[in-house]
Scaffold this motif. Structure first.
Motif, short mmCIF file in Angstrom:
data_model
loop_
_atom_site.label_atom_id
_atom_site.label_comp_id
_atom_site.label_asym_id
_atom_site.label_seq_id
_atom_site.Cartn_x
_atom_site.Cartn_y
_atom_site.Cartn_z
N VAL A 165 -15.93 -35.57 4.82
CA VAL A 165 -14.73 -34.76 5.08
C VAL A 165 -13.54 -35.65 5.40
CG1 VAL A 165 -13.72 -33.12 6.72
CG2 VAL A 165 -15.96 -32.66 5.72
N ASP A 166 -13.74 -36.67 6.22
CA ASP A 166 -12.64 -37.59 6.52
C ASP A 166 -12.13 -38.28 5.26
OD1 ASP A 166 -12.72 -36.97 9.21
OD2 ASP A 166 -13.90 -38.74 9.78
N ALA A 167 -13.07 -38.69 4.39
CA ALA A 167 -12.67 -39.35 3.15
C ALA A 167 -11.91 -38.41 2.22
CB ALA A 167 -13.91 -39.91 2.44
N ALA A 168 -12.34 -37.15 2.18
CA ALA A 168 -11.66 -36.17 1.32
C ALA A 168 -10.23 -35.92 1.79
CB ALA A 168 -12.45 -34.87 1.29
N PHE A 169 -10.04 -35.76 3.10
CA PHE A 169 -8.69 -35.56 3.62
C PHE A 169 -7.83 -36.80 3.37
CE2 PHE A 169 -10.25 -31.99 6.38
CZ PHE A 169 -9.32 -31.05 5.97
N ALA A 170 -8.41 -37.99 3.52
CA ALA A 170 -7.64 -39.21 3.26
C ALA A 170 -7.22 -39.29 1.80
CB ALA A 170 -8.48 -40.43 3.65
N ARG A 171 -8.12 -38.92 0.90
CA ARG A 171 -7.80 -38.94 -0.53
C ARG A 171 -6.68 -37.96 -0.85
NH1 ARG A 171 -7.14 -41.24 -5.39
NH2 ARG A 171 -8.00 -40.02 -7.13
N MET A 172 -6.74 -36.76 -0.31
CA MET A 172 -5.71 -35.76 -0.59
C MET A 172 -4.37 -36.18 0.00
SD MET A 172 -7.71 -32.07 -0.39
CE MET A 172 -8.43 -32.31 1.23
N ALA A 173 -4.37 -36.76 1.20
CA ALA A 173 -3.12 -37.21 1.81
C ALA A 173 -2.48 -38.33 1.00
CB ALA A 173 -3.38 -37.68 3.24
N ALA A 174 -3.31 -39.24 0.45
CA ALA A 174 -2.77 -40.32 -0.36
C ALA A 174 -2.12 -39.78 -1.63
CB ALA A 174 -3.88 -41.30 -0.71
N LEU A 175 -2.74 -38.77 -2.25
CA LEU A 175 -2.17 -38.19 -3.46
C LEU A 175 -0.89 -37.40 -3.16
CD1 LEU A 175 -5.43 -37.06 -5.29
CD2 LEU A 175 -3.89 -38.92 -5.93
N GLU A 176 -0.87 -36.72 -2.03
CA GLU A 176 0.37 -36.03 -1.62
C GLU A 176 1.52 -37.02 -1.50
OE1 GLU A 176 2.17 -33.23 1.98
OE2 GLU A 176 0.31 -34.34 2.28
N ALA A 177 1.25 -38.20 -0.94
CA ALA A 177 2.30 -39.21 -0.77
C ALA A 177 2.83 -39.69 -2.10
CB ALA A 177 1.75 -40.38 0.03
N VAL A 178 2.01 -39.62 -3.15
CA VAL A 178 2.44 -40.02 -4.49
C VAL A 178 3.25 -38.93 -5.17
CG1 VAL A 178 1.58 -40.53 -6.83
CG2 VAL A 178 0.53 -41.63 -4.85
N MET A 179 2.87 -37.66 -4.98
CA MET A 179 3.39 -36.57 -5.81
C MET A 179 4.43 -35.68 -5.14
SD MET A 179 -0.08 -35.42 -7.79
CE MET A 179 -1.28 -36.67 -8.30
N SER A 180 4.71 -35.87 -3.86
CA SER A 180 5.71 -35.03 -3.19
C SER A 180 7.12 -35.42 -3.61
CB SER A 180 5.57 -35.18 -1.67
OG SER A 180 6.65 -34.56 -1.02
N HIS A 181 7.92 -34.43 -3.99
CA HIS A 181 9.32 -34.75 -4.32
C HIS A 181 10.19 -34.77 -3.07
CE1 HIS A 181 9.84 -30.36 -4.14
NE2 HIS A 181 11.14 -30.57 -4.06
#
Length: 354
Positions: free
Chosen positions: A72-88
């Motif tokens: 679960v910790d790894a999944a949240f970390a992965r999603m947060a990293a992708l948000e940092a890439v794709m947020s306008h």
């Protein structure tokens, strides 16, 4: 990506044989009452964190509680990293870099962002531009009712001509993305979230979790081990948001929502909601909401927003013509259209949504 603020969610026990947990979350269209029923005394873990302007819930079960925590910790970390890439909204994101370099030069982007941009282009082609990730060109809207913001009519008129998905150039060999016209802007709020949730689920799988559900603001992706019961997903009625319209059992795949009632503000007697029409630069005035069910991400991602833009007849035909997708459309008249395949999956729901 566009900010989303769902209604409050709750975790509460529900009457049933054996052990059961119910998770209800508000969403743009649907509140998802998610029920996990285990036939074996597996460990379970549920956790919620703020991501992508909404609340993201992960529910997992398995034999090893330590493994579940790590996953679960790894999944949240992965999603947060992708948000940092794709947020306008984030000035350091790759999307912000593409917007800044519009009309000047291509920008190197990671494979994940290229995948999302290809999905955006695909649904734009399928919908004849009813979905368009360059809708950000007409300015930033904020649908927080406490501090709403909308571009001026003059700004929208001036920049509407820059909304054109065909002006986005993707180069797979170079790993780059380029907006041809100066002043164009990407907004991936209608397509990045479901991809990021899927990446979260893939991370859970990579850590050995075989029964899991990820719910972000009403968009759900789930998987189950062969011996586990299906997840029960409840669909909130957009005509009466406190009521669950129906539920369905989901073993593998997606339930995705788009709608006009959860994120909106009122100004000068008009109601503004977050699903924007690329043809006008303003919120759509067609269906109240769309729910889609499918096994493949590429089949459902972005399709709900496109159907809302197209309106009653064309939106329905877009769903009908999409292979592997079932759907429900709630019209402004109060009528409902449900595809035949989805109608066979739905169960009546008389419970109140939380």
């Amino acid at each position: 990506m566009r900010e989303m603020r769902p209604a409050a969610a709750r975790v509460a026990p529900a009457p049933d044989r054996g052990r059961r947990a119910v998770l209800c979350a508000g969403a743009a269209l649907a509140g998802w009452a998610v029920t996990a029923r285990a036939s074996a005394p597996d460990a379970r873990l549920r956790e919620r964190r703020a991501l992508m302007g909404t609340q993201v819930d992960i529910a997992v079960q398995g034999a090893d509680s330590v493994l579940l925590r790590v996953a679960v910790d790894a999944a949240f970390a992965r999603m947060a990293a992708l948000e940092a890439v794709m947020s306008h909204y984030a000035p350091t994101s790759r999307v912000a870099a593409i917007n800044l370099a519009a009309g000047i030069q291509p920008v190197p982007v990671p494979r994940e962002l290229l995948d999302v941009l290809h999905m955006a282009a695909g649904v734009s082609r399928r919908s004849s531009g009813a979905f368009d990730a360059t809708i950000g060109s007409v300015g930033r809207w904020d649908f927080d009712p406490q501090a709403p913001r909308r571009p001026s009519d003059a700004y929208i008129r001036e920049h509407l001509g820059s909304v054109d998905w065909r002006q986005l150039v993707l180069d797979d060999r170079a790993g780059s993305a380029y907006l041809r016209r100066r002043g164009m802007r990407l907004d991936l709020g209608g397509i990045a979230k479901l991809y990021i949730l899927q990446q979260g689920l893939d991370t859970l799988r990579a850590h050995g979790v075989r029964t899991a559900l990820v719910n972000g603001g009403g968009d759900v992706v789930a998987t189950t081990a062969p011996q586990a019961s299906a997840w029960r997903v409840g669909i909130r009625d957009p005509r009466s948001p406190a009521r669950l319209l129906a539920s369905l059992d989901l073993r593998e795949g997606f339930v995705a929502s788009s709608g006009d009632y959860e994120r909106f503000f009122l100004r000068d007697g008009r109601r503004y909601h977050h699903v924007l029409d690329p043809r006008t630069g303003y919120p759509t005035d067609g269906p109240r909401g769309v729910t889609l069910v499918g096994r493949e991400l590429q089949a459902v991602n972005g399709l709900g927003a496109a159907a809302m833009v197209l309106g009653t007849a064309q939106g329905r035909e877009l769903i009908r013509g999409s292979e592997g997708v079932q759907g429900l459309v709630a019209f402004a008249t109060g009528e409902l259209w449900v595809s035949r395949g989805l109608r066979e999956q739905l169960r009546p729901a008389g419970t109140q949504a939380g």
